[in-house]
Design a protein around this motif. Structure first.
Motif, PDB file in Angstrom:
ATOM      1  N   ALA A 204       0.749  -1.048  -0.129  1.00  0.00           N
ATOM      2  CA  ALA A 204      -0.106  -0.103   0.149  1.00  0.00           C
ATOM      3  C   ALA A 204       0.982   1.320  -0.248  1.00  0.00           C
ATOM      4  O   ALA A 204       0.319   2.409  -0.253  1.00  0.00           O
ATOM      5  CB  ALA A 204      -0.927   0.000   1.215  1.00  0.00           C
ATOM      6  N   THR A 205       2.087   1.100   0.105  1.00  0.00           N
ATOM      7  CA  THR A 205       3.036   2.309   0.304  1.00  0.00           C
ATOM      8  C   THR A 205       4.191   2.230  -0.568  1.00  0.00           C
ATOM      9  O   THR A 205       5.388   2.181  -0.221  1.00  0.00           O
ATOM     10  CB  THR A 205       3.483   2.585   1.716  1.00  0.00           C
ATOM     11  N   PRO A 206       3.865   2.162  -1.970  1.00  0.00           N
ATOM     12  CA  PRO A 206       4.920   2.091  -2.901  1.00  0.00           C
ATOM     13  C   PRO A 206       6.095   3.286  -2.878  1.00  0.00           C
ATOM     14  O   PRO A 206       7.143   3.259  -3.661  1.00  0.00           O
ATOM     15  CB  PRO A 206       4.252   2.031  -4.101  1.00  0.00           C
ATOM     16  N   ASN A 207       5.653   4.499  -2.539  1.00  0.00           N
ATOM     17  CA  ASN A 207       6.517   5.675  -2.574  1.00  0.00           C
ATOM     18  C   ASN A 207       7.146   5.860  -1.492  1.00  0.00           C
ATOM     19  O   ASN A 207       7.834   7.161  -1.316  1.00  0.00           O
ATOM     20  CB  ASN A 207       5.526   6.982  -2.955  1.00  0.00           C
ATOM     21  N   LEU A 208       7.342   5.142  -0.475  1.00  0.00           N
ATOM     22  CA  LEU A 208       8.481   5.376   0.677  1.00  0.00           C
ATOM     23  C   LEU A 208       9.640   5.876   0.208  1.00  0.00           C
ATOM     24  O   LEU A 208      10.381   4.958  -0.470  1.00  0.00           O
ATOM     25  CB  LEU A 208       8.178   4.110   1.532  1.00  0.00           C
ATOM     26  N   ARG A 209      10.272   6.990   0.820  1.00  0.00           N
ATOM     27  CA  ARG A 209      11.699   7.262   0.704  1.00  0.00           C
ATOM     28  C   ARG A 209      12.464   6.867   1.997  1.00  0.00           C
ATOM     29  O   ARG A 209      13.521   6.593   2.215  1.00  0.00           O
ATOM     30  CB  ARG A 209      11.811   8.723   0.645  1.00  0.00           C
ATOM     31  N   VAL A 210      11.796   6.854   3.231  1.00  0.00           N
ATOM     32  CA  VAL A 210      12.480   6.731   4.651  1.00  0.00           C
ATOM     33  C   VAL A 210      11.564   5.986   5.141  1.00  0.00           C
ATOM     34  O   VAL A 210      10.176   6.036   5.611  1.00  0.00           O
ATOM     35  CB  VAL A 210      12.559   8.025   5.265  1.00  0.00           C
ATOM     36  N   ALA A 226      10.615  -7.524   1.983  1.00  0.00           N
ATOM     37  CA  ALA A 226       9.248  -7.158   1.421  1.00  0.00           C
ATOM     38  C   ALA A 226       9.205  -5.604   1.223  1.00  0.00           C
ATOM     39  O   ALA A 226       8.938  -5.207   0.116  1.00  0.00           O
ATOM     40  CB  ALA A 226       8.310  -7.330   2.783  1.00  0.00           C
ATOM     41  N   PHE A 227       9.995  -4.859   1.872  1.00  0.00           N
ATOM     42  CA  PHE A 227       9.898  -3.444   1.775  1.00  0.00           C
ATOM     43  C   PHE A 227      10.747  -3.109   0.484  1.00  0.00           C
ATOM     44  O   PHE A 227      10.629  -2.261  -0.398  1.00  0.00           O
ATOM     45  CB  PHE A 227      10.563  -2.515   2.737  1.00  0.00           C
ATOM     46  N   SER A 228      11.957  -3.784   0.478  1.00  0.00           N
ATOM     47  CA  SER A 228      13.008  -3.632  -0.595  1.00  0.00           C
ATOM     48  C   SER A 228      12.252  -4.074  -1.791  1.00  0.00           C
ATOM     49  O   SER A 228      12.623  -3.568  -3.058  1.00  0.00           O
ATOM     50  CB  SER A 228      14.304  -4.144  -0.582  1.00  0.00           C
ATOM     51  N   SER A 229      11.163  -4.866  -2.072  1.00  0.00           N
ATOM     52  CA  SER A 229      10.721  -5.590  -3.284  1.00  0.00           C
ATOM     53  C   SER A 229       9.519  -4.442  -3.806  1.00  0.00           C
ATOM     54  O   SER A 229       9.374  -4.694  -5.083  1.00  0.00           O
ATOM     55  CB  SER A 229      10.049  -6.784  -3.005  1.00  0.00           C
ATOM     56  N   ASN A 230       9.315  -3.343  -3.059  1.00  0.00           N
ATOM     57  CA  ASN A 230       8.106  -2.608  -3.621  1.00  0.00           C
ATOM     58  C   ASN A 230       8.356  -1.140  -3.526  1.00  0.00           C
ATOM     59  O   ASN A 230       8.011  -0.362  -4.330  1.00  0.00           O
ATOM     60  CB  ASN A 230       6.894  -2.980  -2.775  1.00  0.00           C
ATOM     61  N   CYS A 231       9.320  -0.601  -2.539  1.00  0.00           N
ATOM     62  CA  CYS A 231       9.754   0.919  -2.519  1.00  0.00           C
ATOM     63  C   CYS A 231      10.985   1.095  -3.370  1.00  0.00           C
ATOM     64  O   CYS A 231      11.943   1.029  -2.785  1.00  0.00           O
ATOM     65  CB  CYS A 231       9.958   1.170  -1.298  1.00  0.00           C
ATOM     66  N   SER A 257      17.631  -1.657  -4.086  1.00  0.00           N
ATOM     67  CA  SER A 257      17.509  -0.354  -3.556  1.00  0.00           C
ATOM     68  C   SER A 257      18.638   0.451  -4.093  1.00  0.00           C
ATOM     69  O   SER A 257      19.612   0.923  -3.402  1.00  0.00           O
ATOM     70  CB  SER A 257      17.438  -0.148  -2.209  1.00  0.00           C
ATOM     71  N   LYS A 258      18.632   0.800  -5.405  1.00  0.00           N
ATOM     72  CA  LYS A 258      19.850   1.553  -6.029  1.00  0.00           C
ATOM     73  C   LYS A 258      19.774   3.105  -5.370  1.00  0.00           C
ATOM     74  O   LYS A 258      21.061   3.699  -5.392  1.00  0.00           O
ATOM     75  CB  LYS A 258      19.473   1.685  -7.398  1.00  0.00           C
ATOM     76  N   ARG A 259      18.839   3.442  -4.783  1.00  0.00           N
ATOM     77  CA  ARG A 259      18.923   4.884  -4.005  1.00  0.00           C
ATOM     78  C   ARG A 259      19.146   4.790  -2.670  1.00  0.00           C
ATOM     79  O   ARG A 259      19.245   6.080  -2.063  1.00  0.00           O
ATOM     80  CB  ARG A 259      17.670   5.595  -4.422  1.00  0.00           C
ATOM     81  N   LEU A 260      19.487   3.500  -1.980  1.00  0.00           N
ATOM     82  CA  LEU A 260      19.599   3.524  -0.694  1.00  0.00           C
ATOM     83  C   LEU A 260      20.946   4.271  -0.232  1.00  0.00           C
ATOM     84  O   LEU A 260      22.125   3.873  -0.539  1.00  0.00           O
ATOM     85  CB  LEU A 260      19.586   2.238  -0.213  1.00  0.00           C
ATOM     86  N   THR A 261      21.050   5.258   0.711  1.00  0.00           N
ATOM     87  CA  THR A 261      22.100   6.116   0.969  1.00  0.00           C
ATOM     88  C   THR A 261      22.353   6.007   2.391  1.00  0.00           C
ATOM     89  O   THR A 261      23.661   6.143   2.953  1.00  0.00           O
ATOM     90  CB  THR A 261      22.099   7.472   0.621  1.00  0.00           C
ATOM     91  N   CYS A 262      21.212   5.468   3.220  1.00  0.00           N
ATOM     92  CA  CYS A 262      21.357   5.462   4.631  1.00  0.00           C
ATOM     93  C   CYS A 262      20.760   4.260   5.156  1.00  0.00           C
ATOM     94  O   CYS A 262      19.758   3.770   4.834  1.00  0.00           O
ATOM     95  CB  CYS A 262      20.638   6.491   5.199  1.00  0.00           C
ATOM     96  N   LEU A 263      21.566   3.603   6.099  1.00  0.00           N
ATOM     97  CA  LEU A 263      21.158   2.177   6.448  1.00  0.00           C
ATOM     98  C   LEU A 263      21.665   2.149   7.902  1.00  0.00           C
ATOM     99  O   LEU A 263      22.709   2.255   8.314  1.00  0.00           O
ATOM    100  CB  LEU A 263      22.063   1.026   5.732  1.00  0.00           C
ATOM    101  N   LEU A 264      20.758   2.212   8.895  1.00  0.00           N
ATOM    102  CA  LEU A 264      20.755   2.134  10.243  1.00  0.00           C
ATOM    103  C   LEU A 264      20.435   0.941  10.930  1.00  0.00           C
ATOM    104  O   LEU A 264      19.374   0.587  10.936  1.00  0.00           O
ATOM    105  CB  LEU A 264      20.129   3.401  11.000  1.00  0.00           C
TER     106      LEU A 264
END
Length: 504
Positions: A204-210, A226-231, A257-264
Motif C-alpha cells: 500500500a506504500t510504494p512511494n516510501l523514501r524513509v 518485503a519493503f525492498s521489493s516494492n519501494c 535499492s539503488k537509491r539507498l544512501t542510509c542504513l541504520l
C-alpha cells in the motif's frame, strides 16, 4: 527660561507617552507573532487573560502542528465532542501535523480530520498503551494527503482491522515510522505477536523514501526484503533495536535499492557471513550505523574497504573493531568522504591507532565521538583537537571512575581555540575526575565567546556542571548547558534524512 520650560515640556510629554505604552497597544499581528513562539499549553493559559487574547490565541495559524498526547504536550482533550469541535473551529485547513493518543483515535475523529483538514500531511497515531481498539468497521474516510505517518505499536493488540481500512488512503506516504515496545521489554522472553502485517503494508506504500522500524520485536529480515521489493524510491532504512534482523537479505536489499544512501542497524543481530555477501562495492550507501552488533574483524575490514563513498559511520560497542580495521580502512582510501565517526566503547582500539587515523582524516570530520573508553583521556584529545577544525559535534569521556585526572580548563581552552564551528559538545567524565582551578571561569568564557554556534553542552552533574551552567546563564544562554541525566549528544544530527527520522 523659556528654553528650559520647552525642554521640560517635551520631557513630560515623552514620559506620559512612555507610561501609556503597554502590550495592549500592540497590534493583533504582533501579539500573534509573539504567541507563535509559545507552546500550545502556554497559549491556552493566555487565552484566559481577556477576550482579545482569547481570539488571537485561537487563530488557526497558531495551530498548524498539534500534539494531543498529554505526556508530550501537556494538552488533554477531555471528550471526543470537544476534539470534533476543535477540528472544525480551531484547526481547519491550516492543520499540517497532529498527534493523537489511543483514546482519541476513532473513525469519527478520522472522518472529521479528512473532511475539515485538507492540508494535513503529517500524522502520529499512538497505540502503544492500547488494551483494545475502537471499532473501525464503519470507517469510510481517512486523510489522503499524508506524506509522513508514525504509528506507535501496541505489544499485544492486532491492528490489521484498522490498517485494512486505511490502505487505500496512504499510497502517497513518503516517510513511515513504526515504533515498537523495545524499552518495555523484560528479560524474560514472552510470546511475540506480529501486531501489524508488514507484507500487506508495503504493497500500500510504494512511494516510501524513509522507513524507520524502531525496536519492534517481530521485525526480521523477511520484512526488510518485503519493503525492498516494492519501494523503489527507498533512500533511508532504519531498523535500530530490531534484534531479529540478522542481515540475511542485505544482499538483495543492496541489489534492489539503488537509491539507498542510509542504513541504520544499531542493536541488531547481524551475522558476519551475511554482511560479507552483500555487494558493498556497488552500493550508493553513504551513512551506516552498525553499533552494538557482533561483527568480526574480518567482516568489518571487508565491508569498510568496499563501500566507496561512506560519509557517516557509527560502529561503537563492537569487539571486532580494532587498530587493524582502522589501518586497513585507511590504506584502502575509503575514508576520503568521511564526515562523522562514532566509536563509542570500542575498547580494542588503542589511542595510538586513533591518533594516526584522526591525524590523517580529522580535518574533514564534522562529528567525532570517542566516548566510553577509559584509556582515551584528555591527553589524546589535546593532541587531536587542533586537527578537528571543522567539528560541529564532539563526544568525549566515560562515566567510569578513572585512575587519572582530566584537566578540563586546558581542554576547554583548546576546544575554544580549535573548534569555533562547534554546535554540540558532551563530556561524560565522572565529576570526581575533573580537575579545574579558580581561573576556570576564564576558560569557560573563552569557549562561550569563541564557539558562538554552541547550542548544547552536556556534562555529568556535579560542581563543574554548576559552574559552567551559571556562566552561560549569566550571558542569557540558559538552554545550552545540560546534564547527562536527561540529555545525550549524537552524531545523528549530521544524517541527511535527520529531520525525517525524528519521531515521538
Amino acid at each position: 527660561m523659556a528654553h528650559q520650560s520647552a525642554i521640560g515640556g517635551r520631557d513630560d510629554v515623552n514620559l506620559v507617552s512612555k507610561e501609556k505604552l503597554t502590550i495592549e497597544k500592540l497590534p493583533d499581528k504582533v501579539i500573534l507573532q509573539i504567541f507563535s513562539y509559545l507552546s500550545h499549553r502556554e497559549i491556552c493559559r493566555l487565552a484566559r487573560v481577556c477576550r482579545r487574547w482569547r481570539q488571537i490565541a485561537y487563530d488557526t495559524r497558531l495551530w498548524k502542528n498539534v500534539s494531543l498526547r498529554p505526556e508530550v504536550s501537556g494538552l488533554h482533550v477531555g471528550s471526543l465532542e470537544s476534539l470534533l469541535s476543535l477540528i472544525a473551529v480551531r484547526f481547519g485547513p491550516t492543520l499540517r501535523y497532529i498527534e493523537l493518543p489511543i483514546e482519541l483515535i476513532t473513525h469519527t475523529v478520522l472522518h472529521e480530520l479528512s473532511a475539515k483538514c485538507p492540508n494535513l500531511t503529517h500524522m502520529l497515531l499512538d497505540f502503544s498503551t492500547a488494551m483494545q481498539l475502537h471499532d473501525f468497521s464503519e470507517m469510510q474516510a481517512f486523510p489522503t494527503k499524508l506524506r509522513y505517518m508514525c504509528i506507535c505499536l501496541s505489544e499485544v493488540i492486532f491492528m490489521e482491522g484498522f490498517m485494512r481500512k486505511i490502505y487505500n488512503f496512504i499510497n502517497g506516504l513518503e516517510v513511515l515510522h513504526l515504533i515498537g515496545t523495545y524499552e518495555k521489554c523484560e528479560e524474560e522472553e514472552e510470546e511475540i505477536y506480529e501486531v501489524i502485517n508488514v507484507h500487506k503494508l508495503k504493497s500500500a506504500t510504494p512511494n516510501l523514501r524513509v522507513i524507520n522500524l524502531y525496536g519492534i520485536n517481530f521485525i526480521d529480515d523477511s520484512h526488510i526484503d518485503a519493503f525492498s521489493s516494492n519501494c523503489i524510491q527507498l533512500e533511508c532504512l532504519a531498523v535500530n533495536f530490531c534484534n531479529k534482523v540478522t542481515g540475511s537479505t542485505l544482499k538483495t536489499l543492496i541489489q534492489r535499492s539503488k537509491r539507498l544512501t542510509c542504513l541504520l542497524m544499531n542493536g541488531t543481530s547481524l551475522k558476519s557471513e551475511f554482511v560479507m555477501q552483500a555487494d558493498w562495492d556497488k552500493c550508493a550507501l553513504q551513512e551506516l550505523d552498525i553499533t552494538a552488533t557482533d561483527l568480526s574483524t574480518e567482516c568489518l575490514i571487508d565491508m569498510l574497504t568496499r563501500i566507496p563513498n561512506l560519509r557517516f559511520l557509527s560502529a561503537g560497542q563492537i569487539n571486532g573493531f580494532n587498530d587493524t580495521v582502522l589501518k586497513m580502512w585507511m590504506e584502502s582510501g575509503m575514508p576520503r568522504s568521511l564526515v562523522s565517526i562514532d566509536l563509542d566503547s570500542s575498547d580494542n582500539i588503542t589511542d595510538d591507532g586513533l591518533q594516526k587515523f584522526l591525524t590523517r582524516h580529522g580535518q574533514q570530520l564534522g562529528a567525532c565521538c570517542l566516548s566510553g573508553m577509559p584509556h582515551i583521556t584528555d591527553q589524546l584529545w589535546m593532541s587531536i583537537l587542533p586537527v578537528l577544525t571543522n567539528a560541529k559535534i564532539l563526544v568525549m569521556g566515560t562515566p567510569e571512575k578513572l585512575g587519572v585526572n582530566i584537566h578540563v580548563d586546558q581542554l576547554m581552552d583548546t576546544i575554544a581555540s580549535a573548534c569555533t564551528n562547534l554546535e554540540r559538545l558532551e563530556l561524560r567524565w565522572d565529576p570526581d575526575n575533573l580537575r579545574f582551578s579558580d581561573k576556570s571561569q576564564k576558560a569557560i568564557d573563552l569557549l562561550r565567546v569563541k564557539c558562538l554556534k554552541l547550542r548544547c553542552m552536556v556534562l555529568s552533574d556535579g560542581r563543574y556542571y554548576e559552574t559552567v551552567k551559571a556562566n552561560f546563564e549569566r550571558a542569557d544562554r540558559v538552554t545550552v548547558v545540560r546534564t547527562t541525566t536527561c540529555c545525550r549528544v549524537s552524531p545523528y544530527h549530521l544524517l541527511s534524512n535527520y529531520n525525517d527520522l525524528i519521531f515521538n
